[in-house]
Motif scaffolding. Structure first.
Motif, mmCIF file in Angstrom:
data_model
loop_
_atom_site.group_PDB
_atom_site.id
_atom_site.type_symbol
_atom_site.label_atom_id
_atom_site.label_comp_id
_atom_site.label_asym_id
_atom_site.label_seq_id
_atom_site.Cartn_x
_atom_site.Cartn_y
_atom_site.Cartn_z
ATOM 1 N N GLY C 296 5.184 -27.288 -18.745
ATOM 2 C CA GLY C 296 3.780 -27.126 -18.382
ATOM 3 C C GLY C 296 3.043 -26.277 -19.410
ATOM 4 N N MET C 300 -0.568 -27.299 -22.093
ATOM 5 C CA MET C 300 -1.911 -26.716 -22.045
ATOM 6 C C MET C 300 -2.699 -27.122 -23.304
ATOM 7 N N ASN C 301 -4.005 -27.147 -23.135
ATOM 8 C CA ASN C 301 -4.866 -27.676 -24.201
ATOM 9 C C ASN C 301 -5.620 -26.600 -24.973
ATOM 10 N N PHE C 302 -5.089 -25.382 -25.027
ATOM 11 C CA PHE C 302 -5.784 -24.342 -25.792
ATOM 12 C C PHE C 302 -5.921 -24.755 -27.249
ATOM 13 N N GLU C 303 -7.032 -24.384 -27.797
ATOM 14 C CA GLU C 303 -7.249 -24.705 -29.210
ATOM 15 C C GLU C 303 -6.261 -23.993 -30.092
ATOM 16 N N TYR C 304 -6.051 -22.750 -29.775
ATOM 17 C CA TYR C 304 -5.177 -21.975 -30.628
ATOM 18 C C TYR C 304 -3.859 -21.689 -29.934
ATOM 19 N N MET C 305 -2.843 -22.564 -30.100
ATOM 20 C CA MET C 305 -1.488 -22.310 -29.587
ATOM 21 C C MET C 305 -0.526 -22.510 -30.735
ATOM 22 N N VAL D 295 -4.787 -29.968 -10.233
ATOM 23 C CA VAL D 295 -4.910 -29.768 -11.684
ATOM 24 C C VAL D 295 -4.161 -30.858 -12.429
ATOM 25 N N TYR D 314 -15.201 -28.881 -14.430
ATOM 26 C CA TYR D 314 -14.161 -27.858 -14.404
ATOM 27 C C TYR D 314 -14.411 -26.841 -13.306
ATOM 28 N N VAL E 295 -0.465 -22.925 -15.616
ATOM 29 C CA VAL E 295 -0.375 -23.730 -16.853
ATOM 30 C C VAL E 295 -0.942 -25.120 -16.616
ATOM 31 N N VAL E 297 -3.574 -25.724 -14.829
ATOM 32 C CA VAL E 297 -5.030 -25.591 -14.959
ATOM 33 C C VAL E 297 -5.471 -25.862 -16.399
ATOM 34 N N TYR E 298 -4.735 -25.251 -17.335
ATOM 35 C CA TYR E 298 -5.175 -25.377 -18.721
ATOM 36 C C TYR E 298 -4.624 -26.634 -19.394
ATOM 37 N N MET E 305 -14.400 -26.815 -20.890
ATOM 38 C CA MET E 305 -13.600 -25.726 -20.306
ATOM 39 C C MET E 305 -13.631 -24.570 -21.291
ATOM 40 N N PRO E 306 -14.466 -23.569 -21.003
ATOM 41 C CA PRO E 306 -14.720 -22.537 -22.011
ATOM 42 C C PRO E 306 -13.456 -21.811 -22.475
ATOM 43 N N GLU E 307 -12.492 -21.528 -21.498
ATOM 44 C CA GLU E 307 -11.330 -20.715 -21.888
ATOM 45 C C GLU E 307 -10.561 -21.357 -23.046
ATOM 46 N N LEU E 308 -10.557 -22.711 -23.081
ATOM 47 C CA LEU E 308 -9.727 -23.386 -24.082
ATOM 48 C C LEU E 308 -10.151 -23.034 -25.497
ATOM 49 N N HIS E 309 -11.393 -22.654 -25.644
ATOM 50 C CA HIS E 309 -11.893 -22.385 -26.979
ATOM 51 C C HIS E 309 -11.867 -20.923 -27.340
ATOM 52 N N ARG E 311 -10.455 -17.429 -28.518
ATOM 53 C CA ARG E 311 -9.508 -17.175 -29.614
ATOM 54 C C ARG E 311 -8.151 -16.792 -29.063
ATOM 55 N N GLY E 313 -7.244 -17.109 -25.763
ATOM 56 C CA GLY E 313 -7.076 -17.691 -24.426
ATOM 57 C C GLY E 313 -5.600 -17.906 -24.079
ATOM 58 N N TYR E 314 -4.877 -18.479 -24.998
ATOM 59 C CA TYR E 314 -3.465 -18.788 -24.760
ATOM 60 C C TYR E 314 -2.686 -17.523 -24.410
ATOM 61 N N PHE E 315 -2.955 -16.464 -25.183
ATOM 62 C CA PHE E 315 -2.196 -15.242 -24.959
ATOM 63 C C PHE E 315 -2.647 -14.539 -23.677
ATOM 64 N N VAL E 317 -3.578 -16.066 -21.032
ATOM 65 C CA VAL E 317 -2.863 -16.756 -19.945
ATOM 66 C C VAL E 317 -1.468 -16.196 -19.771
ATOM 67 N N TRP E 318 -0.750 -15.990 -20.870
ATOM 68 C CA TRP E 318 0.569 -15.344 -20.783
ATOM 69 C C TRP E 318 0.461 -13.979 -20.094
ATOM 70 N N MET E 321 0.013 -14.465 -16.388
ATOM 71 C CA MET E 321 1.280 -14.894 -15.769
ATOM 72 C C MET E 321 2.242 -13.718 -15.648
#
Lengths: 338, 338, 338, 338, 338
Positions: C296, C300-305, D295, D314, E295, E297-298, E305-309, E311, E313-315, E317-318, E321
């Protein structure tokens, strides 16, 4: 709380009451607030002399009563320590000890030991604490109501025992009410609190039975006419008390059986709930797991997945999922889960 | 509902019935709707005099009967309060009290206390309420059917007890039917309702046993010939009733054992269901969790995932998932879960 | 099915058999197919006269037997209705009633009531239905095998009871076999069917015990020599039957205890299974939930992963998932779950 | 640990103590540290001679005592092997054996067998091990406190038994304390440790009852006056000990019932916990499964999914999920799960 | 295996042993390997004649013994069929039958019936199989050890019974060992194997009790001095065996109670395990379900989806969690789940 051993020594602060009531058909006298020696001077031959002592911690009073009535040392031991109800015949008197239920509030029963020494023309009652169930009866003697003034000390003892045993019925009624109350709640709301109430009731029944079972045997001996201190003409009265005690024990046994039933009901209610929880979990899982799988399939990123490009693919997936949900609901209905 | 204490005082509205039946072999008279004093004038020496009183709240009637027949005060106490069945011999009469089962509908049994005072030439019956099981029998006396007109009051008492005990068999049959009914449903449909029916039945059995056990002892004393008020030639009849009571108690005990069995069956059915629910949950989880994982894998967004670019990757994933499902099904079959 | 009340009235179609066997040491006669009056003409003084009646619905026969042997009305009542086994002495005869086990197939036991009336020179046996266990024995009498022709009617009664009790042993053996059979299956295959078989067996044991317990008391009275109709020299034979009945009751009690054990085994097997199911569910969930979470994460679709762009990111995820699985397996092994 | 068979042979290292106390009203002598023959020379006629032996492994001492007092071989067997408490009369003495509770710490009770041989002018006590409960009492004899110097050997035996039985009360009090302690923890913290403590207590009660039940019978025989070695005037004292033993057995039975109650409470607490765990699992699953599904839906890659292009799609999804969670919470509140 | 019915007929291959031992104080003779008629010629008046028969399938021997000692036919029936232990007096001898425990290995106990016929100067013992527990004792008789040569046949019978009862103690010790062994494993490793061992033990206890309970009654009759064939001077010896049997039954009852305790422990251990499994499942589900939801959700494909963009966001989310996991762990610690 579960202590069955002798009750703790009673605090010195507890007031001690010593009183003497002497009466015949024509005559009635009551003495209290006197020193023990002075009191015993008022004892009258050929009358009924009832000596009542509330509070057993004054060594001096006990010793003087012992020497005045020449009581056996073992008898005094029995009076002072916790005993199971019993009857015992000595040369000059009959000794009987039993439990009195006292100051009952909605939660607790207090056991108080009362001992009787029945002689030809006297009755001594030893109680552990001040206050008893006999006040109304003392008044009846004074006013010459009922038969008591026409009778001897053995009838007096019967009346006192009868009052104590009648009081057991009050406890029994109270238990019956608690039982009805529990029964109503146990079906609807099987909480831990209900369970603990059942356990407390069960414990109460165990202790009550323990206090009453040997009393039955003791009274049985009197009813059989084993003792000369109870006149034959009065045995019928003791027989009546004896029947009451048997009836109470019967009822206690019935209550015990009913308590077991209540426990079974509680356990069944608990299990039913558990079953219900499990069913909810299973229903939710069984519906959503396949759905989540299906949407997962179309979340895959394969280059070549024909459905993804179908015009109504998305709506068809919703259709399939609808079919799955309806199928599951039919399955659950078939299983009679709701 | 579980109250075993004396039944509540009966409302004043309850009609009181007092009647006197006197008979010999040649003669039969019945008097009712008379004041108690007038009624007692009709008592005839050397005949059987049966005084029946329905409703015990008229103090006056009771007192007049008491003085007319010189009944002991304790006896009157026993008549008026709830007693366990017992027999007691007085100088001029024999006293017997027992429970009559009354107006039984499908749900509840009503207990009514009936007391007998058996003298040389009279029998008094005290009932708590109007209406009894004896109407048919009164008619038989009047018509001189059976042996009753040739016999004394002790035979009359036997007949009345016999009618009451016969009625117990009806209750027993009813319980048997309920039991069969429960047994059928408990295997198929172990609902809470069934459980509660079993509990209610168990409670009924406890109360019935409580009413019958002391009756056995009381009749046993009569059968042993302890009382002169029952003539030796009639003891065989009492012995017959005594056998019936023992038989009924036996049957109650058997029913009690069967009830325990029904409870076991119910609990087993509940557990079996729980097992089944758990299996469904486990089967669903075990099948869909791996599948959801697999489709999750190919939902990942890694830049370099070779399978995603394979021509038949998507279809191969379906193949793998098919293999997983079939494997799981074989596993479950092996575990004998369905 | 659970009815303990009197058995239903027997259909008119049931053939009624009435027969008379008279014998002495030298002499043997058998009469049947005769009207009751004719039959009774063949009764011979100073011989053993055995009147056997199969089928109790012919009022006429019963009445003629009653008047011929002057049987007490209560005795006839007992013969015609369902009774617990008992013995009772009348002036001219001894009355004994007990249950005969009949036409036993693998599933059901049929109870038939048999009543004996033992006089000085006669024995009457009343059976509910045609057909009994005595055919072989009738032949033995005719052929003068064993002691029976040398003895009186009381020995004849002993022999008949002995045959009935011996038959109980067959039932006992059958129960033993069923028990062994259940025991084998209950360990391996604890199905609901096994549970129901145990319940059925338990029910059978309850009914058997109910039929045998009072028989023990009845025979005990004979063994104590209470009745003059059984000669002292033959009491030892009754004592032997008495021992057998006690032995059978003992065995029934043992079987009852073993049945409880079987139920415990069944419940334990059910619980063990439940445990196993739960473990499978937990193992599957515990392995796949973390894996599904991991895949999962990378869905995820984050731009920066950053991981998504790593060259071997995909394969590293597989590696991590492998480590997770192995870790779980070690955990389960440590918990001894498989 | 559960061994009920004879206790293991006592190691040789155990010191053996042999002592003789002789006394009358005026006179007191104590001898120990003497060889058995020398010791027995000090035995005095017309006095009370108390021979006490601690440690039974010296064959020589036993044999010399046996021949000196002409003890029956079976009696010596009983002294040396593990016996249930009993009393037995021989021609020249009375034999009584019972269990003494010894060196009780908080965990274990040690049972020691003590045997009494009571003759006209002597009492022999055989103990398995050194050290007993009688030291204070020996001093009382020496100082002529209490009645013992005025009485014979049978009173001495009573006093020793009384001391042993008094010690049982200490054990009882200890058990009462443990019980209270368990009761407090079992409601709050139903761990396996609590369960094991209850089991250990139950085991203790079983063993105590086993030691006391036959003692009651043995003392009962003495109280009935079956044995001439106990004088009539002293039977009342034995009767007192007898009452104590019955009281202790009563209390043990009460404790046993209470222990069953504790077990029920423990099991209920376990089940309540299980229920709670299941509820947590179900609540979590029921809330997150639908959310994860939702989701998942919008993680699908269909070309044509209109919602994906909505401006606030969303946020609307978050709204829907909020509604689902609130709905679930209302559902759980309705089910009264928290 | 659970058969309580008569044991199967013994195979013809089983060797039959018939022997005669005659002895007085001065004299000892042993005869075997002789035909039954020859053997019986060696019987000597005024001596103790012990006839021992191992193996009951030779009809001829039985019949000759029967006619020689004029044994009652019912007695022979009892010898040949399976009986509960009992004692019975005939005119010329006393009959006693009981169970001998035989060739005990660690798993099974074999029951063998042994019957005694005790006459004035003879004792016959009937055993079902070759080999017994008496070999050592025969040697003691020959060597004139102990009292047996000075005593009559009733003492010989006592000695044999005593040997058999002593052997019961061995069985008891064995059971004690098995019990200790089970107790150790049941706490640590509550497998099904342990459960089955407990069940097997329980079954053994049931059968042992069944063999011993009637033996107690039989010996009790001898001890009461009901039979003249046992001399008064030897009753004390039987009384000793009687005490042993009561002690063994006591111990069996204690073991039975302990076995119930073991079952409770087993069930509790099973439930504890189940609880543990459920907790693991719940902990895993409760931790990973929310994470998987997050996970998920994203992983959604909404256009806006603003969070995806963001800088980081990914971290972030970690981070969220991590907070969820720590929160869950605190929750579990609070619930005391680990």
């Amino acid at each position: 709380m579960t202590s069955i051993a002798p009750s703790p020594p009673i605090g010195k602060s507890n007031p001690i009451i010593l009183e003497l009531i002497t009466y015949t058909r024509e005559h009635f006298e009551k003495h209290d607030n006197l020193a023990v020696d002075d009191l015993l001077l008022h004892r009258k031959a050929n009358q009924v002399n009832w000596v009542n002592l509330d509070g057993l911690e004054n060594q001096d009073i006990i010793e003087k009563l012992q020497s005045h009535f020449s009581l056996h040392p073992l008898l005094i031991d029995d009076v002072l320590s916790d005993q199971r109800p019993k009857v015992e015949e000595f040369d000059d008197y009959l000794f009987l000890t039993l439990k009195m239920l006292h100051r009952l509030d909605s939660k607790t029963i207090e056991y108080e030991q009362i001992s009787f020494v029945l002689g030809k023309d006297f009755l001594i009652t030893f109680q552990e604490k001040e206050g008893d169930l006999f006040d109304g009866f003392r008044e009846r003697i004074r006013l010459d109501q009922g038969r008591v003034r026409k009778k001897k000390a053995d009838y007096l003892m019967y009346r006192l025992i009868d009052i104590i045993v009648e009081n057991y019925y009050n406890v029994l009624d109270k238990i019956g009410e608690i039982m009805d109350d529990i029964e109503e709640t146990v079906y609807e709301n099987p909480s831990n609190k209900t369970f603990n109430r059942i356990q407390a009731l069960k414990k109460e029944l165990i202790f009550l039975r323990k206090a009453l079972f040997p009393l039955r045997d003791a009274l049985g001996k009197i009813v059989k006419g084993e003792f000369e201190f109870v006149h034959d003409e009065n045995i019928r009265f003791y027989s009546d008390v004896y029947d009451h005690v048997i009836h109470i024990i019967d009822s206690l046994d019935t209550y015990k059986d009913l308590t077991s039933g209540l426990l079974d009901i509680h356990i069944n209610a608990m299990n039913t709930r558990m079953n219900e929880v499990m069913k909810v979990l299973t229903v939710i899982s069984t519906i959503f797991m396949p759905l989540t799988f299906i949407v997962g399939v179309y979340g895959m990123n394969f280059e070549y997945m024909p459905e993804l490009h179908w015009r109504y693919g998305y709506f068809e997936v919703w259709g399939i999922m609808g079919v799955v949900v309806i199928g599951m609901l039919i399955f659950f209905r078939y299983k009679k889960w709701f």
